[in-house]
Design a protein around this motif. Structure first.
Motif, PDB file in Angstrom:
ATOM      1  N   HIS A 104      89.441  33.716 -31.855  1.00  0.00           N
ATOM      2  CA  HIS A 104      89.503  35.169 -31.633  1.00  0.00           C
ATOM      3  C   HIS A 104      90.775  35.697 -32.299  1.00  0.00           C
ATOM      4  O   HIS A 104      91.862  35.148 -32.080  1.00  0.00           O
ATOM      5  CB  HIS A 104      89.547  35.496 -30.140  1.00  0.00           C
ATOM      6  CG  HIS A 104      88.293  35.122 -29.416  1.00  0.00           C
ATOM      7  ND1 HIS A 104      87.161  35.903 -29.438  1.00  0.00           N
ATOM      8  CD2 HIS A 104      87.989  34.042 -28.662  1.00  0.00           C
ATOM      9  CE1 HIS A 104      86.212  35.324 -28.714  1.00  0.00           C
ATOM     10  NE2 HIS A 104      86.684  34.185 -28.236  1.00  0.00           N
ATOM     11  N   TYR A 157      94.499  41.033 -27.698  1.00  0.00           N
ATOM     12  CA  TYR A 157      93.779  39.797 -27.966  1.00  0.00           C
ATOM     13  C   TYR A 157      92.541  39.819 -27.084  1.00  0.00           C
ATOM     14  O   TYR A 157      92.638  40.067 -25.887  1.00  0.00           O
ATOM     15  CB  TYR A 157      94.677  38.597 -27.644  1.00  0.00           C
ATOM     16  CG  TYR A 157      93.969  37.269 -27.733  1.00  0.00           C
ATOM     17  CD1 TYR A 157      93.572  36.743 -28.966  1.00  0.00           C
ATOM     18  CD2 TYR A 157      93.691  36.535 -26.583  1.00  0.00           C
ATOM     19  CE1 TYR A 157      92.917  35.535 -29.045  1.00  0.00           C
ATOM     20  CE2 TYR A 157      93.037  35.319 -26.658  1.00  0.00           C
ATOM     21  CZ  TYR A 157      92.646  34.818 -27.892  1.00  0.00           C
ATOM     22  OH  TYR A 157      91.986  33.626 -27.974  1.00  0.00           O
ATOM     23  N   ARG A 158      91.412  39.629 -27.667  1.00  0.00           N
ATOM     24  CA  ARG A 158      90.144  39.721 -26.945  1.00  0.00           C
ATOM     25  C   ARG A 158      90.040  41.058 -26.212  1.00  0.00           C
ATOM     26  O   ARG A 158      89.611  41.116 -25.053  1.00  0.00           O
ATOM     27  CB  ARG A 158      89.997  38.569 -25.945  1.00  0.00           C
ATOM     28  CG  ARG A 158      89.987  37.208 -26.611  1.00  0.00           C
ATOM     29  CD  ARG A 158      89.776  36.109 -25.606  1.00  0.00           C
ATOM     30  NE  ARG A 158      88.433  36.181 -25.051  1.00  0.00           N
ATOM     31  CZ  ARG A 158      87.705  35.125 -24.722  1.00  0.00           C
ATOM     32  NH1 ARG A 158      88.170  33.906 -24.900  1.00  0.00           N
ATOM     33  NH2 ARG A 158      86.512  35.273 -24.214  1.00  0.00           N
ATOM     34  N   ASN A 159      90.440  42.141 -26.883  1.00  0.00           N
ATOM     35  CA  ASN A 159      90.341  43.491 -26.328  1.00  0.00           C
ATOM     36  C   ASN A 159      91.202  43.713 -25.081  1.00  0.00           C
ATOM     37  O   ASN A 159      90.993  44.654 -24.331  1.00  0.00           O
ATOM     38  CB  ASN A 159      88.882  43.850 -26.016  1.00  0.00           C
ATOM     39  CG  ASN A 159      88.653  45.356 -26.015  1.00  0.00           C
ATOM     40  OD1 ASN A 159      89.411  46.106 -26.623  1.00  0.00           O
ATOM     41  ND2 ASN A 159      87.612  45.792 -25.316  1.00  0.00           N
ATOM     42  N   ASP A 212      88.103  34.327 -20.020  1.00  0.00           N
ATOM     43  CA  ASP A 212      87.032  35.299 -20.203  1.00  0.00           C
ATOM     44  C   ASP A 212      87.132  36.465 -19.223  1.00  0.00           C
ATOM     45  O   ASP A 212      86.428  37.450 -19.365  1.00  0.00           O
ATOM     46  CB  ASP A 212      85.688  34.572 -20.020  1.00  0.00           C
ATOM     47  CG  ASP A 212      84.640  35.123 -20.966  1.00  0.00           C
ATOM     48  OD1 ASP A 212      85.024  35.893 -21.863  1.00  0.00           O
ATOM     49  OD2 ASP A 212      83.464  34.783 -20.791  1.00  0.00           O
ATOM     50  N   THR A 258      81.572  39.670 -32.763  1.00  0.00           N
ATOM     51  CA  THR A 258      81.806  39.475 -31.338  1.00  0.00           C
ATOM     52  C   THR A 258      81.980  40.830 -30.672  1.00  0.00           C
ATOM     53  O   THR A 258      82.684  41.689 -31.198  1.00  0.00           O
ATOM     54  CB  THR A 258      83.087  38.647 -31.121  1.00  0.00           C
ATOM     55  OG1 THR A 258      83.020  37.502 -31.960  1.00  0.00           O
ATOM     56  CG2 THR A 258      83.222  38.212 -29.678  1.00  0.00           C
ATOM     57  N   TYR A 264      83.448  42.736 -27.358  1.00  0.00           N
ATOM     58  CA  TYR A 264      84.341  42.582 -26.215  1.00  0.00           C
ATOM     59  C   TYR A 264      84.057  43.732 -25.263  1.00  0.00           C
ATOM     60  O   TYR A 264      84.112  44.898 -25.648  1.00  0.00           O
ATOM     61  CB  TYR A 264      85.798  42.612 -26.662  1.00  0.00           C
ATOM     62  CG  TYR A 264      86.150  41.478 -27.613  1.00  0.00           C
ATOM     63  CD1 TYR A 264      86.560  40.248 -27.111  1.00  0.00           C
ATOM     64  CD2 TYR A 264      86.046  41.641 -28.991  1.00  0.00           C
ATOM     65  CE1 TYR A 264      86.866  39.194 -27.962  1.00  0.00           C
ATOM     66  CE2 TYR A 264      86.350  40.592 -29.842  1.00  0.00           C
ATOM     67  CZ  TYR A 264      86.753  39.380 -29.331  1.00  0.00           C
ATOM     68  OH  TYR A 264      87.040  38.342 -30.179  1.00  0.00           O
ATOM     69  N   SER A 268      88.525  40.690 -21.059  1.00  0.00           N
ATOM     70  CA  SER A 268      88.521  39.776 -22.190  1.00  0.00           C
ATOM     71  C   SER A 268      87.154  39.123 -22.386  1.00  0.00           C
ATOM     72  O   SER A 268      87.020  38.195 -23.154  1.00  0.00           O
ATOM     73  CB  SER A 268      89.590  38.702 -21.978  1.00  0.00           C
ATOM     74  OG  SER A 268      89.303  37.980 -20.808  1.00  0.00           O
ATOM     75  N   ALA A 328      83.746  38.199 -23.776  1.00  0.00           N
ATOM     76  CA  ALA A 328      83.289  38.307 -25.159  1.00  0.00           C
ATOM     77  C   ALA A 328      81.874  37.795 -25.301  1.00  0.00           C
ATOM     78  O   ALA A 328      81.420  36.948 -24.529  1.00  0.00           O
ATOM     79  CB  ALA A 328      84.210  37.509 -26.066  1.00  0.00           C
TER      80      ALA A 328
END
Lengths: 354, 343
Positions: free
Chosen positions: A66, A130-132, A326, B8, B10, B15, B17
């Motif tokens: 990511h 990072y990762r939204n 996650d 991807t 999000y 977070s 995904a």
């Protein structure tokens, strides 16, 4: 030292790749075109250039496949930059034309400095995602004043004996106030390691300076300053190279020791652990060849140097991420102040812990 | 036009995904996960990142969700790609490599000095006055001590100075001469922007038998004031810092060091130009006073002798790279120029 304070049964850590995929030729095009556009727009475009450069490095840095994202908007940066320049001009004019009034300005600056640091760190963190999920910084003005103004004074009063401890305090301030979403970074850095690094630097400096004196003594047969003036251009260049090598060696030792220690002793509990295994000689070679390449190319090798440095950092970093990655929540508001960040740029006081 | 990207997704504010396909058809935007539509929206509800070579496209949705393309070269026609085309164009990159050094040289060595010289002319006198008074005050408190030269000798120099001012039609109120002892400056003279001129005991003593040489140095200092050199140096160093900070905002330490060194070398070159300008001023005024310009050469020779007395090697041995680090031109050059003017 490895950190393993948290190993609850339900949290599982997996080793994930840390990659940097930027390319020298690609970044060269971005860089040189942006410099040209910045010049012909009398600097206005430089805000866009900054965003594009940062986006390039963030977007090409991938953790667990990511990428990181840089979120700042050019207009934010431009506004901050204009204010910082206005302030810099006012400061320079007052201190040069009215030295005594400038003294008061300098004192005011001492009180402004912690604010600039906090604003800059907050801006940098909030503009990184990072990762939204965005990073955040929670340091306060009061703590920053103690850490960056009062403690260095203590350090100087102790004839620099306390300085390694002061530097540890500075890093600790930055690290322990950083969060990813709601998750705080925990840090267990030790004062001992800073003294060890400082000791190594001291020993190498003493040996290096002694070696230089010995070489000069052998070459010109004495230490009379008059003898130096007659040195040939080649000898002056050689002397410069030895001098810069020593500076790079010393800074490589400190950087490598401290970065490894900081990475190995900081973690997002139950979420991510890091390791850094930089070693002194390769890093010394990296920064000295970068320096030579940039000088010999009159600056044109800068993009190449920046890319290989970023790649080296990524390759010397390992990360383990838990199965909780996650489910991190982003609670950052929309408060944005770019001024502190740009002021930090203009006054050249970047605060980086790692 | 139909466009499809894999990447991807999000979810907003977390977070979480998910691998998805992004489909854009005209104004309609759909996200598919395993061929199942998980979101339907339109182009007005999202913002697409500006295209940068080698950086994956990012699409931000109004609710805070975000899509990042898997392939870093995939683009949507919605994205602004003008700058990316320049950054990827060999023609533009080569043109930039040629233009950037030229423009930087032009800006720092030609344009800024012109602008600065013109703009300091419009600075109100009170600025120069304040700057001079405050600096003088600070110097007196720190590195200037009362003169130890005999009062009669001092008065001789001052009366010669005032006579010269009268002859040249310069204001006696503006240009005031002060004599101080200073271990810091050694044998030296300097001018402050308000017209305050200071000469040190050591210099006075070394040129004791050459009143014309002393006058030549003092006229050189007046030249600095008349041509507003201090103001120009200040304004120039400020504007250079800004140019460098703005153009190279993202440079790392090493590159900054290089750029900084370049700027310092340019600065020293200006400083040497200004010294020559002040020398010329001194030659002209000496001529007006009916004193040969060789008096200036005598003064410079005095510096040389003084240096020789202190070190085995004279300062003129500063050859090689050291020359570029000097803020003043070579003393022998200056002597030669004075002699040439004399003829």
């Amino acid at each position: 030292m490895d950190v393993d304070h948290t190993s609850k049964a339900e949290v599982q850590f997996n080793k994930v790749p840390v990659e940097f995929s930027g390319k020298g030729t690609e970044f060269f095009g971005i860089w040189i075109v942006n410099v040209l556009l910045s010049i012909v727009t009398l600097g206005i475009y430089s805000a866009w250039a900054t965003v594009r450069t940062k986006s390039y490095f963030y977007g090409n840095t991938k953790l667990d496949s990511h990428a990181f994202s840089y979120l700042a908007k050019p207009l934010q940066i431009l506004k901050g930059r204009l204010m910082a320049i206005a302030f810099f001009v006012a400061y320079s004019l007052v201190t040069s034309f009215f030295p005594i009034a400038g003294l008061f300005f300098s004192i005011a600056l001492v009180f402004l400095f912690p604010w600039i640091i906090v604003q800059g760190l907050r801006f940098d963190s909030r503009m990184t995602s990072y990762r939204n999920v965005r990073f955040n910084f929670h340091g306060t003005y009061g703590k920053a004043f103690v850490t960056f103004i009062l403690l260095p004074i203590v350090g100087m009063l102790t004839v620099y004996l306390a300085m390694p401890w002061v530097m540890k305090k500075m890093n600790e301030f930055v690290l322990s106030n950083t969060s990813y979403g709601e998750q705080r970074l925990s840090t267990y850095i030790e004062t001992k390691q800073y003294y060890l690094a400082a000791l190594m630097v001291l020993v190498v400096t003493v040996i290096g300076v002694a070696a230089i004196i010995a070489i000069v003594f052998a070459a010109v047969g004495g230490l009379d300053p008059a003898a130096f003036v007659g040195l040939s251009t080649a000898a002056q260049i050689a002397g410069g190279l030895v001098y810069f090598s020593l500076i790079f060696l010393v800074s490589a030792i400190f950087k490598v020791k401290i970065r490894n220690h900081v990475f190995n002793s900081s973690e997002f509990e139950d979420l991510a652990k890091f390791r850094s295994n930089m070693s002194v000689l390769p890093y010394f070679m990296l920064i000295s060849t970068n320096f030579l390449a940039i000088i010999c190319s009159l600056g044109l090798a800068y993009p190449w140097a920046a890319i290989r440095t970023a790649r080296y950092f990524a390759n010397s970093t390992q990360a383990k991420i838990s199965n909780k990655a996650d489910a991190i929540i982003d609670t950052n508001g929309d408060h944005k102040s770019s001024f502190g960040d740009e002021a930090a740029d203009a006054f050249d006081i970047g605060v980086s812990a790692i | 036009m139909k466009q499809q990207l894999s990447g991807t997704y999000y979810f907003p504010k977390t977070s979480r995904a998910q691998s998805v396909e992004l489909l854009v058809n005209g104004e309609v935007v759909n996200l598919y996960q395993n061929h199942k539509c998980i979101m339907a929206t339109n182009t007005s509800q999202l913002s697409v990142s500006s295209a940068i070579p080698g950086v994956a496209l990012e699409v931000e949705f109004l609710d805070g969700g975000k899509f990042i393309a898997a392939n870093s070269s995939d683009r949507l026609s919605l994205a602004n790609g003008k700058i990316e085309r320049l950054e990827k164009s060999v023609k533009w990159v080569l043109a930039s490599v040629l233009m950037v050094p030229l423009l930087i040289w032009f800006g720092i060595a030609v344009l800024m000095p012109k602008l600065v010289t013109e703009s300091v002319k419009h600075l109100p006198d009170v600025v120069a006055q304040e700057m001079g008074e405050q600096t003088f005050y600070a110097l007196k408190k720190s590195i200037l001590d009362p003169s130890e030269v005999a009062k009669a000798d001092r008065e001789k120099v001052i009366s010669q100075w005032q006579q010269a001012l009268d002859q040249l039609g310069l204001s006696k109120d503006k240009f005031t001469l002060h004599i101080f002892k200073s271990d810091f400056f050694g044998a030296n003279a300097f001018a402050l922007p308000d017209g305050t001129v200071v000469i040190t005991d050591d210099l006075l003593i070394s040129l004791q038998d050459k009143p014309d040489a002393i006058l030549a140095i003092l006229l050189h200092e007046i030249g600095h004031v008349q041509r507003q050199h201090s103001m120009r140096i200040v304004a120039q160093s400020i504007s250079n810092s800004i140019i460098i900070a703005v153009v190279f905002g993202d440079l790392e330490t090493v590159a900054e060091l290089l750029v900084g060194t370049g700027a310092a070398l340019v600065q020293n070159a200006f400083s040497r130009d200004m010294e020559r300008e002040a020398d010329n001023y001194a030659f002209e005024k000496l001529h007006e006073l009916g004193i040969p310009a060789t008096a200036f050469a005598d003064a410079m020779q005095g510096f040389l002798d003084l240096n020789q007395a202190h070190a085995d090697q004279p300062e003129t041995e500063k050859k090689g790279l050291m020359r570029y680090l000097a803020t003043h031109p070579d003393i022998e050059d200056r002597i030669e120029r004075a002699n040439q003017y004399g003829q």
